[in-house]
Design an enzyme around this catalytic site. Sequence first.
Site, short mmCIF file in Angstrom:
data_model
loop_
_atom_site.label_atom_id
_atom_site.label_comp_id
_atom_site.label_asym_id
_atom_site.label_seq_id
_atom_site.Cartn_x
_atom_site.Cartn_y
_atom_site.Cartn_z
N GLY A 42 14.04 -9.97 -39.81
CA GLY A 42 13.98 -10.56 -41.14
C GLY A 42 13.30 -9.66 -42.15
O GLY A 42 13.85 -9.33 -43.20
N VAL A 52 19.68 2.82 -31.44
CA VAL A 52 19.09 1.83 -30.52
C VAL A 52 17.84 2.45 -29.90
O VAL A 52 17.87 3.59 -29.43
CB VAL A 52 20.10 1.45 -29.41
CG1 VAL A 52 19.46 0.49 -28.41
CG2 VAL A 52 21.35 0.85 -30.02
N TYR A 85 -1.52 -12.92 -31.01
CA TYR A 85 -0.95 -12.33 -32.24
C TYR A 85 -2.04 -11.78 -33.15
O TYR A 85 -1.94 -10.65 -33.65
CB TYR A 85 -0.12 -13.40 -32.96
CG TYR A 85 0.70 -12.86 -34.11
CD1 TYR A 85 1.82 -12.07 -33.87
CD2 TYR A 85 0.36 -13.13 -35.43
CE1 TYR A 85 2.58 -11.57 -34.92
CE2 TYR A 85 1.11 -12.64 -36.48
CZ TYR A 85 2.22 -11.86 -36.22
OH TYR A 85 2.97 -11.36 -37.27
N LYS A 92 -2.62 -7.86 -34.54
CA LYS A 92 -2.56 -7.51 -35.96
C LYS A 92 -3.90 -6.93 -36.46
O LYS A 92 -3.92 -6.04 -37.31
CB LYS A 92 -2.12 -8.71 -36.79
CG LYS A 92 -0.67 -9.12 -36.51
CD LYS A 92 0.29 -7.96 -36.73
CE LYS A 92 1.72 -8.30 -36.40
NZ LYS A 92 2.66 -7.17 -36.64
N THR A 142 11.59 -16.02 -41.19
CA THR A 142 12.41 -14.99 -40.53
C THR A 142 12.76 -15.50 -39.14
O THR A 142 12.17 -16.48 -38.66
CB THR A 142 11.63 -13.67 -40.34
OG1 THR A 142 10.59 -13.90 -39.38
CG2 THR A 142 11.04 -13.13 -41.62
N1 NAP Z 1 7.66 -13.58 -40.19
C1 NAP Z 1 6.37 -13.70 -40.42
O1 NAP Z 1 5.85 -14.79 -40.69
C2 NAP Z 1 5.48 -12.47 -40.40
C3 NAP Z 1 4.26 -12.53 -41.08
C4 NAP Z 1 3.42 -11.43 -41.05
C5 NAP Z 1 3.79 -10.30 -40.35
N2 NAP Z 1 4.97 -10.26 -39.68
C6 NAP Z 1 5.29 -9.05 -38.93
O2 NAP Z 1 6.42 -8.43 -39.49
C7 NAP Z 1 7.14 -7.73 -38.47
C8 NAP Z 1 8.59 -8.20 -38.49
O3 NAP Z 1 8.61 -9.60 -38.22
P1 NAP Z 1 9.89 -10.52 -38.55
O4 NAP Z 1 9.35 -11.82 -38.94
O5 NAP Z 1 10.84 -9.79 -39.42
O6 NAP Z 1 10.45 -10.69 -37.07
P2 NAP Z 1 11.95 -10.61 -36.52
O7 NAP Z 1 12.90 -11.13 -37.51
O8 NAP Z 1 11.89 -11.25 -35.18
O9 NAP Z 1 12.17 -9.04 -36.36
C9 NAP Z 1 11.46 -8.30 -35.41
C10 NAP Z 1 12.25 -7.06 -35.09
O10 NAP Z 1 11.51 -6.27 -34.17
C11 NAP Z 1 12.42 -5.76 -33.21
N3 NAP Z 1 11.69 -5.40 -32.02
C12 NAP Z 1 10.93 -6.22 -31.24
N4 NAP Z 1 10.43 -5.52 -30.21
C13 NAP Z 1 10.89 -4.25 -30.34
C14 NAP Z 1 10.74 -3.07 -29.59
N5 NAP Z 1 10.02 -3.05 -28.45
N6 NAP Z 1 11.34 -1.94 -30.00
C15 NAP Z 1 12.08 -1.94 -31.13
N7 NAP Z 1 12.27 -3.03 -31.89
C16 NAP Z 1 11.68 -4.17 -31.49
C17 NAP Z 1 13.43 -6.89 -33.02
O11 NAP Z 1 14.68 -6.45 -32.53
P3 NAP Z 1 15.10 -6.44 -30.98
O12 NAP Z 1 14.54 -7.69 -30.37
O13 NAP Z 1 16.58 -6.37 -31.02
O14 NAP Z 1 14.51 -5.19 -30.42
C18 NAP Z 1 13.61 -7.35 -34.47
O15 NAP Z 1 14.55 -6.54 -35.12
C19 NAP Z 1 6.41 -8.02 -37.16
O16 NAP Z 1 5.49 -6.98 -36.90
C20 NAP Z 1 5.65 -9.30 -37.48
O17 NAP Z 1 4.51 -9.46 -36.67
C21 NAP Z 1 5.83 -11.32 -39.70
#
Ligand code: NAP
Length: 259
Positions: free
Chosen positions: A19, A64, A160, A164, A195
């Site tokens: 996301g 990938v 988590y 962070k 997301t």
């Molecule tokens: N959404 C929130 O509320 C929020 C708030 C604060 C911070 N964040 C941070 O923002 C970042 C993105 O979060 P998001 O909400 O966008 O989550 P998301 O939609 O689940 O996206 C996470 C991405 O990380 C990839 N990923 C996971 N493990 C991986 C690995 N070992 N190697 C390569 N890619 C990997 C996943 O793809 P694959 O599974 O296909 O590898 C996916 O594309 C994260 O660090 C999260 O902690 C999110």
Amino acid sequence: MKLFDLTGKSAVVVGGAGGLGQAIAQGLCEIGANVMITSRNEDSLKRAQSEIKDACGADICYGVCDATDEAQVEALLELAISKFGKVDILVNAQGFNKKHNADEFPMDVFRSMLEANIVSVMMTSKHFGKHMMQNGYGKIVNLSSVRGKVATKAPGNAGYCTTKGAVDMLTKSLAAEFGPSGVTVNAIGPTVTETPMMTSIIEMRGGDTYRKNLADGLPMRRMAMPEDSVGAALFLCCPASDFVTGNIIYPDGGLTAIG
Ligand SMILES: NC(=O)c1ccc[n+]([C@@H]2O[C@H](COP(=O)([O-])OP(=O)(O)OC[C@H]3O[C@@H](n4cnc5c(N)ncnc54)[C@H](OP(=O)(O)O)[C@@H]3O)[C@@H](O)[C@H]2O)c1
């Protein structure tokens, strides 16, 4: 507006089909960068590639890579260099969030969260950072969270929050080491954002009622969407932030101001 122009620059977005990663990748394209997205699942990367093309006309490429595997990270860097000649920008938008009460937290889940959320950030920063230092310029932007700064009374967040908090300190430490070579390292700390990572957690906690509670808890009085984090991330990728390093910017609707 050269301060916010990335024409001729190349960026790799880890987690670029997620996301936040996809929204940031699209933003990078829209201000001129050549972009490669990466994650473990090729189908997701193809979907994101096609959605970005539809949204802004940009032809991005993908690779990938499991960012917890050092050989794959090194291969990703080589792939990006072969496509672009060099990499100027690395965005670490990978990771996941699993909630378990601390007194019952499965340690295999805790360890895999450390691997995905912090070890991978060190791994990509190590290799891409070395390449950037050799070029004398670079930008690394890590996805931290408000949970790197403030814990929460809601149960289940020990894993988590720990990862962070570690991202925040890694960001500062890398900024200190890479700064003399012209490489900045910063982070953004979003609040709960709609997301794929959060949707199942939001539904589990009450869906729209939970969304309303989250919104009511923010000075801005609405849920964060991925687009809400793009401006802060782009600033840290642009020449506008060339003297900003070791910082964490909070696109959080004001949460950390009152929390
Ligand atoms: N959404 C929130 O509320 C929020 C708030 C604060 C911070 N964040 C941070 O923002 C970042 C993105 O979060 P998001 O909400 O966008 O989550 P998301 O939609 O689940 O996206 C996470 C991405 O990380 C990839 N990923 C996971 N493990 C991986 C690995 N070992 N190697 C390569 N890619 C990997 C996943 O793809 P694959 O599974 O296909 O590898 C996916 O594309 C994260 O660090 C999260 O902690 C999110």
